[in-house]
Design an enzyme around this catalytic site. Structure first.
Site, PDB file in Angstrom:
ATOM      1  N   ASP A   1       0.863  -1.184   0.000  1.00 34.23           N
ATOM      2  CA  ASP A   1       0.000   0.000   0.000  1.00 34.23           C
ATOM      3  C   ASP A   1       0.899   1.233   0.000  1.00 34.23           C
ATOM      4  OD1 ASP A   1       0.945   0.206   2.582  1.00 34.23           O
ATOM      5  OD2 ASP A   1      -0.969  -0.203   3.537  1.00 34.23           O
ATOM      6  N   SER A   2       0.284   2.412  -0.094  1.00 35.64           N
ATOM      7  CA  SER A   2       1.084   3.639  -0.206  1.00 35.64           C
ATOM      8  C   SER A   2       1.480   4.203   1.150  1.00 35.64           C
ATOM      9  CB  SER A   2       0.277   4.705  -0.947  1.00 35.64           C
ATOM     10  OG  SER A   2      -0.836   5.077  -0.143  1.00 35.64           O
TER      11      SER A   2
ATOM     12  N   GLY B   1      -0.752   5.664   2.928  1.00 31.67           N
ATOM     13  CA  GLY B   1      -1.768   6.695   3.172  1.00 31.67           C
ATOM     14  C   GLY B   1      -2.807   6.290   4.194  1.00 31.67           C
ATOM     15  N   PHE B   2      -3.269   5.048   4.122  1.00 35.73           N
ATOM     16  CA  PHE B   2      -4.335   4.617   5.028  1.00 35.73           C
ATOM     17  C   PHE B   2      -3.913   4.779   6.491  1.00 35.73           C
ATOM     18  CE2 PHE B   2      -6.679   1.593   7.615  1.00 35.73           C
ATOM     19  CZ  PHE B   2      -7.983   1.869   7.251  1.00 35.73           C
TER      20      PHE B   2
ATOM     21  N   GLY C   1     -11.284   3.986   0.577  1.00 32.57           N
ATOM     22  CA  GLY C   1     -12.172   4.800   1.399  1.00 32.57           C
ATOM     23  C   GLY C   1     -13.410   4.080   1.889  1.00 32.57           C
TER      24      GLY C   1
ATOM     25  N   ASP D   1      -7.858  -7.485   0.232  1.00 29.00           N
ATOM     26  CA  ASP D   1      -6.938  -7.715   1.346  1.00 29.00           C
ATOM     27  C   ASP D   1      -7.737  -7.454   2.603  1.00 29.00           C
ATOM     28  OD1 ASP D   1      -6.760  -4.605   1.069  1.00 29.00           O
ATOM     29  OD2 ASP D   1      -5.879  -5.062   3.009  1.00 29.00           O
TER      30      ASP D   1
ATOM     31  N   CYS E   1     -11.690 -29.235   5.902  1.00 25.77           N
ATOM     32  CA  CYS E   1     -10.475 -28.436   5.674  1.00 25.77           C
ATOM     33  C   CYS E   1      -9.234 -29.326   5.697  1.00 25.77           C
ATOM     34  CB  CYS E   1     -10.366 -27.355   6.745  1.00 25.77           C
ATOM     35  SG  CYS E   1      -8.868 -26.362   6.605  1.00 25.77           S
TER      36      CYS E   1
ATOM     37  N   CYS F   1      -6.073 -28.190   6.119  1.00 29.06           N
ATOM     38  CA  CYS F   1      -4.917 -27.480   6.693  1.00 29.06           C
ATOM     39  C   CYS F   1      -4.233 -28.329   7.766  1.00 29.06           C
ATOM     40  CB  CYS F   1      -5.332 -26.127   7.256  1.00 29.06           C
ATOM     41  SG  CYS F   1      -5.964 -26.174   8.938  1.00 29.06           S
TER      42      CYS F   1
ATOM     43  N   CYS G   1      -6.300 -28.830  10.971  1.00 32.62           N
ATOM     44  CA  CYS G   1      -7.438 -29.750  10.854  1.00 32.62           C
ATOM     45  C   CYS G   1      -6.996 -31.186  10.599  1.00 32.62           C
ATOM     46  CB  CYS G   1      -8.383 -29.266   9.758  1.00 32.62           C
ATOM     47  SG  CYS G   1      -9.223 -27.728  10.203  1.00 32.62           S
TER      48      CYS G   1
ATOM     49  N   HIS H   1      -5.298 -22.194   9.912  1.00 28.11           N
ATOM     50  CA  HIS H   1      -6.638 -22.626   9.498  1.00 28.11           C
ATOM     51  C   HIS H   1      -7.410 -21.509   8.804  1.00 28.11           C
ATOM     52  CE1 HIS H   1     -10.569 -24.312   9.216  1.00 28.11           C
ATOM     53  NE2 HIS H   1     -11.008 -23.165   9.724  1.00 28.11           N
TER      54      HIS H   1
HETATM   55 ZN    ZN Z   1      -8.263 -26.095   8.797  1.00 32.40          ZN
END
Ligand code: ZN
Length: 340
Positions: free
Chosen positions: A60-61, A63-64, A183, A234, A272, A274, A277, A303
């Site tokens: 990102d810049s 700015g946020f 914004g 994001d 899942c 992962c 899991c 997860h």
């Molecule tokens: Zn998982």
């Protein structure tokens, strides 16, 4: 894009991110430039080498974060002066400096500096920030430092339909590689968010460039935005809530601190694949969170990132095979309530 604020997606290694199916991640210019500084990262070979991630990175810049520093920043037409949240030192961010920092970091996609404001401010203040954002967009493109870095422009204009449309018209005429919608996700209602995305989608028409909705990322929001043409997201939500013990599943949200889970031998989500899991029970995770063991944060984050990226994969597949509405109903049904 999982968010790697401090050159790390909290609690995960780059290997974890790859296993989770991450295609691209986000780095935060504001944080990285204050510490360890963009110049130091450049001397160490750039952000990819520094953090050991060889996939695409969007920065990102800054700015946020700068505009979130209420009372600690002063904006003028040339840029913004702000006070570091670390040590109170004074810093200056201009469109040119934001591009220079991102060139030093060596990200694959850089963002133009924009001025975001609370959309509930009076219309003339929202319009003033929008006009400044357009001037800064042109300066950001002129300051583009490297040919191997894409640059995205950012549409502002609050939740005012006329201003949003004017902002899309201004940004889309510039030679950006992608269009970001900024914004939003700053306190507006879901209805205002959806209505604003409708305006942006209509104003962009058949513009072929990728569309990135900044800072939005609950499971239900993804469907609302994808339906309106958004390609890229994001959000810190999946990783942030994981560290509090909240995990996302096909059946909805699950709180690993819930005492009822202490005797549950099943995985977080049976569907899942992962690491958490595959190898561990809800009971074990519930114990780790109660004992405040570091592994709790890593497994819950593994997860949530895996589940979220798998949801995006299913979402892409549903667009291809026509089952988008069906999948959306499942997710809206699951996340409209909390399980256990
Ligand atoms: Zn998982």
């Amino acid at each position: 894009m999982p968010v790697g604020t401090q050159a790390t997606v909290k609690a995960l290694t780059p290997g974890d991110l790859r296993s989770a199916g991450a295609q691209m991640i986000l780095g935060n210019t504001y944080h990285l430039n204050l510490r360890p500084t963009a110049e130091r990262i450049a001397r160490l070979g750039g952000l990819h080498r520094f953090m050991g991630w060889d996939g695409p990175i969007l920065t990102d810049s800054g700015g946020f974060q700068v505009f979130s520093l209420a009372g600690l920043r002063r904006v003028d037409d040339d840029g913004v002066t702000f006070t570091s949240h670390h040590d109170g030192s004074s810093h200056r961010l201009t469109p040119e400096r934001a591009m220079e920092i991102q060139a030093l970091l060596g990200s694959d996609v850089a963002m133009a500096l924009d001025q975001l404001v609370d959309p509930s401010l009076p219309r003339d203040q929202v319009a003033e920030a929008m006009d400044r954002t357009h001037r800064w967009a042109e300066r950001s493109l002129s300051a583009r430092g490297r040919a191997d870095q894409a640059v995205f422009g950012i549409v502002q204009g609050g939740v005012d339909p006329e201003l949003r449309r004017a902002s899309v018209d201004a940004i889309r005429t510039l030679a950006f590689d992608g269009i970001a919608i900024g914004g939003l996700s700053v306190g507006e209602s879901k209805a205002e968010l959806a209505a604003t995305l409708d305006v942006v989608a209509d104003a962009l028409g058949d513009d072929p460039r990728p569309r990135y909705l900044m800072g939005v990322g609950s499971p239900v929001d993804f469907f609302m935005a994808v339906e309106r043409g958004v390609d890229l997201f994001d959000c810190v939500l999946p990783t942030r809530v994981a560290r509090t013990g909240q995990v996302w599943t096909d059946a909805g949200r699950l709180n690993l601190r819930n005492s009822a889970l202490q005797d549950d031998p099943g995985p977080i989500d049976p569907a899942c694949a992962c690491e958490a899991c595959r190898n561990h029970s809800r009971a074990y995770l519930a114990h780790l969170f109660r004992a405040r063991e570091l592994l709790a944060y890593r497994l819950a984050t593994v997860h949530n990132v895996t589940w979220t990226l798998e949801l995006m994969r299913r979402l892409r597949a549903s667009l291809a095979d026509g089952s988008f509405n069906e999948l959306r109903s499942e997710v809206v049904d699951a996340f409209g309530r909390t399980v256990k």
